[in-house]
Design a protein around this motif. Structure first.
Motif, PDB file in Angstrom:
ATOM      1  N   GLY A   1       0.717  -1.269   0.083  1.00 21.38           N
ATOM      2  CA  GLY A   1       0.075   0.157  -0.131  1.00 21.38           C
ATOM      3  C   GLY A   1       0.920   1.195  -0.006  1.00 21.38           C
ATOM      4  O   GLY A   1       0.549   2.042  -0.796  1.00 21.38           O
ATOM      5  N   TYR A   2       1.863   1.316   0.819  1.00 20.50           N
ATOM      6  CA  TYR A   2       2.961   2.540   0.818  1.00 20.50           C
ATOM      7  C   TYR A   2       3.519   2.532  -0.330  1.00 20.50           C
ATOM      8  O   TYR A   2       3.743   3.580  -1.001  1.00 20.50           O
ATOM      9  CB  TYR A   2       3.787   2.409   1.974  1.00 20.50           C
ATOM     10  CG  TYR A   2       4.716   3.358   2.082  1.00 20.50           C
ATOM     11  CD1 TYR A   2       4.423   4.502   2.406  1.00 20.50           C
ATOM     12  CD2 TYR A   2       6.172   2.970   1.725  1.00 20.50           C
ATOM     13  CE1 TYR A   2       5.264   5.727   2.430  1.00 20.50           C
ATOM     14  CE2 TYR A   2       7.202   4.056   1.631  1.00 20.50           C
ATOM     15  CZ  TYR A   2       6.772   5.288   1.949  1.00 20.50           C
ATOM     16  OH  TYR A   2       7.567   6.165   1.838  1.00 20.50           O
TER      17      TYR A   2
ATOM     18  N   TRP B   1       3.153   1.339  -3.404  1.00 22.08           N
ATOM     19  CA  TRP B   1       2.251   1.830  -4.554  1.00 22.08           C
ATOM     20  C   TRP B   1       1.557   3.106  -4.632  1.00 22.08           C
ATOM     21  O   TRP B   1       1.538   3.634  -5.693  1.00 22.08           O
ATOM     22  CB  TRP B   1       1.328   0.631  -5.009  1.00 22.08           C
ATOM     23  CG  TRP B   1       1.892  -0.879  -5.418  1.00 22.08           C
ATOM     24  CD1 TRP B   1       1.955  -2.094  -4.752  1.00 22.08           C
ATOM     25  CD2 TRP B   1       2.751  -1.242  -6.566  1.00 22.08           C
ATOM     26  NE1 TRP B   1       2.784  -2.735  -5.363  1.00 22.08           N
ATOM     27  CE2 TRP B   1       3.015  -2.250  -6.366  1.00 22.08           C
ATOM     28  CE3 TRP B   1       2.903  -0.249  -7.726  1.00 22.08           C
ATOM     29  CZ2 TRP B   1       3.965  -2.875  -7.394  1.00 22.08           C
ATOM     30  CZ3 TRP B   1       3.887  -0.722  -8.400  1.00 22.08           C
ATOM     31  CH2 TRP B   1       4.232  -2.112  -8.557  1.00 22.08           C
ATOM     32  N   SER B   2       1.405   3.479  -3.477  1.00 22.29           N
ATOM     33  CA  SER B   2       0.770   4.784  -3.342  1.00 22.29           C
ATOM     34  C   SER B   2       1.980   5.917  -3.450  1.00 22.29           C
ATOM     35  O   SER B   2       1.613   7.133  -4.188  1.00 22.29           O
ATOM     36  CB  SER B   2       0.164   5.091  -1.940  1.00 22.29           C
ATOM     37  OG  SER B   2       0.996   4.905  -1.044  1.00 22.29           O
TER      38      SER B   2
ATOM     39  N   MET C   1       1.556   8.501  -6.482  1.00 24.69           N
ATOM     40  CA  MET C   1       1.689   9.866  -6.142  1.00 24.69           C
ATOM     41  C   MET C   1       2.878  10.523  -7.141  1.00 24.69           C
ATOM     42  O   MET C   1       2.627  11.615  -7.578  1.00 24.69           O
ATOM     43  CB  MET C   1       2.026  10.202  -4.702  1.00 24.69           C
ATOM     44  CG  MET C   1       2.061  11.753  -4.316  1.00 24.69           C
ATOM     45  SD  MET C   1       0.590  12.703  -4.441  1.00 24.69           S
ATOM     46  CE  MET C   1      -0.180  11.928  -3.117  1.00 24.69           C
TER      47      MET C   1
END
Length: 56
Positions: free
Chosen positions: A12-13, A15-16, A20
């Motif tokens: 999650g971290y 790929w976010s 971004m």
């Protein structure tokens, strides 16, 4: 495939962060293009004014 996407629990971290970064690069590119168009339009107006002054 799911193991690759999960990135050891940090997916999650990770790929976010990629998302971004991509979003900011797109926004920067669009802003630069918009600025370039504004500068070119301003230069065209100045040339038209200069040419109109030369004719008088």
């Amino acid at each position: 495939m799911l193991e690759f996407l999960s990135q050891g629990g940090y997916g999650g971290y990770i790929w976010s962060a990629y998302g971004m970064t991509l979003a900011l690069l797109v926004i920067e590119t669009l802003g630069l293009r918009r600025g370039q168009r504004a500068i070119l339009a301003r230069l065209q107006r100045l040339l038209r004014l200069r040419n109109a002054g030369d004719k008088q």
